[in-house]
Design an enzyme around this catalytic site. Structure first.
Site, PDB file in Angstrom:
ATOM      1  N   ALA A  57      40.128  38.285  40.650  1.00  0.00           N
ATOM      2  CA  ALA A  57      38.928  38.877  41.242  1.00  0.00           C
ATOM      3  C   ALA A  57      39.172  39.215  42.706  1.00  0.00           C
ATOM      4  O   ALA A  57      39.505  38.334  43.512  1.00  0.00           O
ATOM      5  CB  ALA A  57      37.746  37.918  41.126  1.00  0.00           C
ATOM      6  N   GLU A  58      39.038  40.488  43.024  1.00  0.00           N
ATOM      7  CA  GLU A  58      39.109  40.927  44.415  1.00  0.00           C
ATOM      8  C   GLU A  58      37.716  41.387  44.791  1.00  0.00           C
ATOM      9  O   GLU A  58      37.254  42.443  44.369  1.00  0.00           O
ATOM     10  CB  GLU A  58      40.138  42.054  44.571  1.00  0.00           C
ATOM     11  CG  GLU A  58      40.545  42.306  46.010  1.00  0.00           C
ATOM     12  CD  GLU A  58      39.782  43.449  46.649  1.00  0.00           C
ATOM     13  OE1 GLU A  58      38.861  43.159  47.454  1.00  0.00           O
ATOM     14  OE2 GLU A  58      40.090  44.593  46.355  1.00  0.00           O
ATOM     15  N   CYS A  59      37.031  40.539  45.563  1.00  0.00           N
ATOM     16  CA  CYS A  59      35.616  40.778  45.864  1.00  0.00           C
ATOM     17  C   CYS A  59      35.457  41.292  47.297  1.00  0.00           C
ATOM     18  O   CYS A  59      36.370  41.874  47.863  1.00  0.00           O
ATOM     19  CB  CYS A  59      34.829  39.493  45.631  1.00  0.00           C
ATOM     20  SG  CYS A  59      35.071  38.798  43.972  1.00  0.00           S
ATOM     21  N   PHE A  86      39.430  42.447  38.167  1.00  0.00           N
ATOM     22  CA  PHE A  86      38.138  42.983  38.625  1.00  0.00           C
ATOM     23  C   PHE A  86      38.158  43.200  40.124  1.00  0.00           C
ATOM     24  O   PHE A  86      38.661  42.373  40.887  1.00  0.00           O
ATOM     25  CB  PHE A  86      37.019  42.000  38.266  1.00  0.00           C
ATOM     26  CG  PHE A  86      35.703  42.331  38.930  1.00  0.00           C
ATOM     27  CD1 PHE A  86      34.859  43.285  38.375  1.00  0.00           C
ATOM     28  CD2 PHE A  86      35.326  41.703  40.104  1.00  0.00           C
ATOM     29  CE1 PHE A  86      33.657  43.603  38.995  1.00  0.00           C
ATOM     30  CE2 PHE A  86      34.124  42.025  40.734  1.00  0.00           C
ATOM     31  CZ  PHE A  86      33.288  42.980  40.170  1.00  0.00           C
TER      32      PHE A  86
END
Length: 494
Positions: free
Chosen positions: A238-240, A215
């Site tokens: 997760a790369e936010c 994501f």
């Protein structure tokens, strides 16, 4: 909704003009389940091709993408509003990652012997990384080719099938990427795209056939995706968001630092997760840096040098951050008047308090705060104080000191005397910590992210009188092992 078929649809719009770029189906949970089921069958076929054939197919896909570079860039330009030159650069970077993943997958993931140790001297031990099956990729709109390809290419190279749900703002880009892949792999739907809104992404994250989710998006959305994944204990990477800082040390090349800060903050209208949003400048060079930065910023124009704000709702965040920053600091370039939807002209504000939203929260617009600090240590302390930990930049004339500062910066990646350069190095892992997420794409770590380690031990011969895993074991055998372990490990180091 299409009146002919009853299928719900949605439009992707050109954010600069509001015109319709394309119309796409809203694929519901049933459609997602069907896509994943087909991908499960395709994954077994793809894994069975072996390393050499997958490498050949992926390198062919790289060639197809390169041959269609201008076509892809045009779709990206229309769906995001970014200049075609920037879209072209994005596709080029994606091509380099497809190439690296294809060429290095076997070396990183293939079987290799590992040392069994003296106690296991009669064993042969091997380690390899096996495909997961179906990987679900939920991509962003700001870099709709480069960012998701950092998961897609590496997952495919590791032997998985991919179901890709692009952002509802850039569905056409995602559809095109999968269509081009089918030219290289026409036999099975190894890489396919499903389009839709948030419900489509939730269905993909919650599908039991998906073995991992990759994501990219906001921290808040990542938490919702994690909730959907939790139902099946589906792991995710997760790369936010980020609130990346650039530090300018006393011996830095001020002109180069100002140029990098401006590009890092303003390119792609500031809609870059690893873009520069905060700058901390050591007092000795602060005035010279600000002269360079403001003079360069005066020549930059929204709609010419970069595109519009792609997501209309983000304009409210940008307005709020600018208003608070200007009220509590001093605007040196632009201000509230810079927001002229759908564009935002460059905004630079100095002396903004560290508790301001413009310093603490992700703005995702062409704005930057600049603060004077006594030394690089103070700059590093302030840079590390936030909740995010994605990337950062150090400008310094002392290479050893720059590396030390970079190592201590609380981020997943740091560039020295350049900006965002780590993204162009396929062998480097990409990802953050804290509110910026977890896990890694790119490089060897990115390949391993989409595979499961498998350890195998094989007894080559029996050790006389040393069968420890048997009820026939006697005290003599145990005493022998105790003596051996004591000899090997019982001496304290002084």
């Amino acid at each position: 909704m299409s009146t002919a078929t009853g299928q719900r649809t949605f439009d992707s719009l050109d954010p600069a003009t509001g015109s319709v770029v394309g119309t796409h189906p809203v694929q519901d949970a049933r459609a997602v389940r069907a896509a994943v089921a087909e991908a499960e069958h395709a994954a077994r076929w793809w894994a069975g091709l072996g390393w050499a054939e997958r490498r050949r197919r992926l390198l062919d896909y790289k060639a197809v993408v390169t041959q269609n570079l201008s076509r892809i860039a045009e779709v990206v330009h229309r769906e995001t509003g970014k200049p075609e030159a920037d879209a072209t650069l994005e596709v080029i970077l994606a091509v380099t990652h497809i190439d690296w993943a294809a060429r290095n997958a076997r070396r990183v993931l293939g079987p290799r012997r590992v040392r069994p140790g003296l106690v296991g001297a009669n064993l042969a031990a091997t380690l390899e990384y096996l495909p997961l099956g179906v990987v679900g990729v939920i991509g962003p709109w700001n870099y709709p080719v480069f960012t998701p390809m950092g998961s897609i290419a590496y997952a495919l190279a590791a032997g998985n099938a991919v179901v890709f749900k692009p952002s509802e703002l850039t569905p056409g880009t995602g559809v095109l990427l999968a269509e081009l892949f089918a030219e290289s792999v026409p036999e099975q739907p190894v890489f396919r795209t499903v389009t839709g809104l948030g419900e489509t992404g939730a269905a993909l994250a919650g599908d039991p056939g998906v073995k991992k989710i990759a994501f990219t998006g906001s921290t808040a959305t990542a938490k919702r995706v994690m909730t959907a994944c939790a139902a099946n204990l589906t792991p995710m990477v997760a790369e936010c968001g980020g609130k990346d800082a650039l530090i300018v040390d006393a011996d830095a090349d001020v002109r180069a630092a100002a140029d990098a800060a401006l590009w890092g903050a303003m390119s792609n209208a500031g809609q870059t997760c690893v873009g520069v949003e905060r700058v901390y400048v050591v007092d000795a060079v602060y005035d010279a840096f600000m002269r360079e930065l403001t003079e360069r910023a005066a020549t930059i124009r929204a709609g010419e040098d970069y595109g519009p704000i792609t997501m209309p709702a983000q304009l409210d965040v940008i307005r709020r951050h600018i208003a608070d920053a200007v009220a509590r600091g001093r605007a040196v370039v632009g201000g509230p008047e810079s927001v002229r939807a759908p564009y935002v002209d460059p905004v630079i504000v100095e002396d903004v308090p560290e508790d301001s939203p413009a310093v603490r929260e992700e703005t995702f617009g062409p704005t930057v705060t600049v603060k004077r600090v006594a030394d690089a240590e103070e700059a590093l302390e302030k840079a590390n104080a936030g909740a995010y930990g994605l990337a950062g930049t150090i400008f310094s004339g002392n290479a050893r000191r720059a590396v030390e500062l970079a190592r201590r910066m609380r981020t997943g990646m740091t560039a020295i005397n350049s900006v965002i350069s780590f993204a162009s190095v396929p062998s480097l892992p990409f990802g953050g910590l804290g509110d910026s997420g977890f896990g890694r794409i790119h490089g060897a770590d990115g390949l391993r992210e989409f595979a499961r380690p498998k350890g195998i031990s094989r007894q080559r011969f029996a050790l006389p009188g040393m069968n420890l895993t048997s009820f026939a074991r006697g005290q003599k055998e145990l005493d022998q092992v105790v003596r051996l372990v004591t000899f090997l490990h019982g001496r304290r180091k002084r």
